[in-house]
Design a protein around this motif. Sequence first.
Motif, PDB file in Angstrom:
ATOM      1  N   HIS A 125       0.836  -1.195   0.000  1.00  0.00           N
ATOM      2  CA  HIS A 125       0.000   0.000   0.000  1.00  0.00           C
ATOM      3  C   HIS A 125       0.876   1.253   0.000  1.00  0.00           C
ATOM      4  O   HIS A 125       1.902   1.305   0.683  1.00  0.00           O
ATOM      5  CB  HIS A 125      -0.905   0.001   1.234  1.00  0.00           C
ATOM      6  N   PRO A 126       0.501   2.285  -0.773  1.00  0.00           N
ATOM      7  CA  PRO A 126       1.323   3.506  -0.820  1.00  0.00           C
ATOM      8  C   PRO A 126       1.598   4.106   0.552  1.00  0.00           C
ATOM      9  O   PRO A 126       2.673   4.688   0.770  1.00  0.00           O
ATOM     10  CB  PRO A 126       0.490   4.454  -1.690  1.00  0.00           C
ATOM     11  N   TYR A 127       0.651   3.988   1.469  1.00  0.00           N
ATOM     12  CA  TYR A 127       0.863   4.537   2.815  1.00  0.00           C
ATOM     13  C   TYR A 127       2.005   3.811   3.514  1.00  0.00           C
ATOM     14  O   TYR A 127       2.879   4.441   4.134  1.00  0.00           O
ATOM     15  CB  TYR A 127      -0.425   4.424   3.630  1.00  0.00           C
ATOM     16  N   ASN A 128       2.010   2.476   3.421  1.00  0.00           N
ATOM     17  CA  ASN A 128       3.089   1.719   4.039  1.00  0.00           C
ATOM     18  C   ASN A 128       4.421   1.972   3.332  1.00  0.00           C
ATOM     19  O   ASN A 128       5.479   2.020   3.978  1.00  0.00           O
ATOM     20  CB  ASN A 128       2.756   0.223   4.042  1.00  0.00           C
ATOM     21  N   VAL A 134      10.223   7.098   5.017  1.00  0.00           N
ATOM     22  CA  VAL A 134      10.566   8.123   6.011  1.00  0.00           C
ATOM     23  C   VAL A 134      10.984   7.524   7.353  1.00  0.00           C
ATOM     24  O   VAL A 134      11.164   8.252   8.332  1.00  0.00           O
ATOM     25  CB  VAL A 134       9.384   9.108   6.224  1.00  0.00           C
ATOM     26  N   GLY A 135      11.134   6.197   7.395  1.00  0.00           N
ATOM     27  CA  GLY A 135      11.609   5.567   8.622  1.00  0.00           C
ATOM     28  C   GLY A 135      10.535   5.253   9.630  1.00  0.00           C
ATOM     29  O   GLY A 135      10.832   5.045  10.810  1.00  0.00           O
ATOM     30  N   GLY A 136       9.261   5.196   9.187  1.00  0.00           N
ATOM     31  CA  GLY A 136       8.161   4.891  10.089  1.00  0.00           C
ATOM     32  C   GLY A 136       7.974   3.403  10.298  1.00  0.00           C
ATOM     33  O   GLY A 136       8.658   2.571   9.700  1.00  0.00           O
ATOM     34  N   ALA A 137       7.008   3.071  11.151  1.00  0.00           N
ATOM     35  CA  ALA A 137       6.756   1.675  11.514  1.00  0.00           C
ATOM     36  C   ALA A 137       5.544   1.144  10.756  1.00  0.00           C
ATOM     37  O   ALA A 137       4.488   0.922  11.333  1.00  0.00           O
ATOM     38  CB  ALA A 137       6.549   1.543  13.009  1.00  0.00           C
ATOM     39  N   GLY A 138       5.693   0.959   9.466  1.00  0.00           N
ATOM     40  CA  GLY A 138       4.618   0.378   8.667  1.00  0.00           C
ATOM     41  C   GLY A 138       4.914  -1.065   8.342  1.00  0.00           C
ATOM     42  O   GLY A 138       5.851  -1.672   8.864  1.00  0.00           O
ATOM     43  N   LEU A 180      18.177  -1.137   3.571  1.00  0.00           N
ATOM     44  CA  LEU A 180      19.633  -1.072   3.679  1.00  0.00           C
ATOM     45  C   LEU A 180      20.098   0.299   4.167  1.00  0.00           C
ATOM     46  O   LEU A 180      21.063   0.408   4.926  1.00  0.00           O
ATOM     47  CB  LEU A 180      20.271  -1.413   2.331  1.00  0.00           C
ATOM     48  N   LEU A 181      19.408   1.350   3.739  1.00  0.00           N
ATOM     49  CA  LEU A 181      19.716   2.688   4.247  1.00  0.00           C
ATOM     50  C   LEU A 181      19.479   2.762   5.749  1.00  0.00           C
ATOM     51  O   LEU A 181      20.253   3.394   6.486  1.00  0.00           O
ATOM     52  CB  LEU A 181      18.867   3.744   3.526  1.00  0.00           C
ATOM     53  N   ARG A 182      18.415   2.130   6.215  1.00  0.00           N
ATOM     54  CA  ARG A 182      18.158   2.094   7.658  1.00  0.00           C
ATOM     55  C   ARG A 182      19.306   1.435   8.414  1.00  0.00           C
ATOM     56  O   ARG A 182      19.550   1.749   9.592  1.00  0.00           O
ATOM     57  CB  ARG A 182      16.867   1.324   7.940  1.00  0.00           C
ATOM     58  N   GLU A 183      19.973   0.490   7.753  1.00  0.00           N
ATOM     59  CA  GLU A 183      21.093  -0.211   8.385  1.00  0.00           C
ATOM     60  C   GLU A 183      22.408   0.536   8.181  1.00  0.00           C
ATOM     61  O   GLU A 183      23.479   0.007   8.482  1.00  0.00           O
ATOM     62  CB  GLU A 183      21.203  -1.638   7.827  1.00  0.00           C
TER      63      GLU A 183
END
Length: 300
Positions: A125-128, A134-138, A180-183
Motif C-alpha cells: 500500500h502507498p501509505y506503508n 521516512v523511517g516509520g513503523a509500517g 539497507l539505508l536504515r542499516e
Amino acid sequence: MATATIIDGKDFAARLRAAIAVQVADLKKAHHLTPGLAVVLVGDDLASQVYVRNKGIQAQEAGMNSFDHRLPTTVTAAELLEKINQLNQDPAVHGILVQLPLPKHIDADAVIDAIAVAKDVDGFHPYNAGLLAVGGAGMVPCTPVGCLMLLKHQLGKLAGLRAVVLGRSNIVGKPMAALLLREHCTVTIAHSRTHDLAEECRRADIVIAAVGKPQMVKGDWLKPGATVIDVGINRITAPDGKNRLVGDVDFDSAVQVAGAITPVPGGVGPMTIACLLLNTLTAACRQRGIPVPEVQPAAE
C-alpha cells in the motif's frame, strides 16, 4: 579455489517459522488472539495456486487461521473490491494478501489501495511504502525483509558497507534499498539504464539481484568476498532439455568469487512466506494494541 558460503534460506525460514509459532501460541494463551491471514487468488494460474497453497499450509502450521478466497478469472473489479471490503471489516482477519498478477481487466494498483493499511501484510500500500521511506513503523514487503534477515545473519552489522540493488521495483528493489539505508549502508540502485552495470557491482560488498533476467550477474561482476542475495526465480530449459529454476545470478561462476551467496531454489524464496507470517503476527498485535514481540529464529 575457495568457494562461497551457501546461505541456507530454507533452514533459516524453517527456524523463523518455528519461532513465530511459539509467539502465536503465547498470543493465544495470554490474549485469546489467533492471527488470521486471508489470501485472495483470482484465476487458475498453476504457479500461483501452488504458492497460495503453501502459504495456507505454513500459516496453519504456525497456529494461525488461514482463509482462502478463490475467484474466477471473470470476476469484475467491483466484485473483487467488494470481497476486499468484506475482509477489511472482518475482525478475524488481520492480514490480507491479493495474489499477483491479476487479470488484465483489473487495476492492480486500485486493488492494493483498497486493502486496509493495517492489514496490508504484503507492504504494498502507498501509505506503508511512504512509512518505509521516512523511517516509520509500517508494513514492509516480505521479500526485502527476508533478504535483510539473511544478510544480518551472515554479516552481523551492515553499517558502512556498500550495497548495490539491481532492480527498482516497488515490490523488491525500492523497499530493499530503504531497508539497507536504515542499516546505514551506502546504497546504489542500479537498473537497465545504468551505465557499466558490472563495474557498479564490483564496487559492492553486498549485491542484491532482483531484475528477472536469468543468470545475468556473472562471477567477474563481483568484488571478491562480496555477499550475494539472489532474488530471481527464472525457469529455463537446460542443455539436456529439462526445465530448471535459476536465479538472476550465474551461480556457478559467482560461487567462485563471492564470500557468501544464496542458492536458487532454497535461498530467498522460503523467506518470503516466513516473513509474510511474521507480518501477519505483527499486524494482529498492532490491531489489538498488544506489544509486538521480537521474533528470533530458533538456534541452528
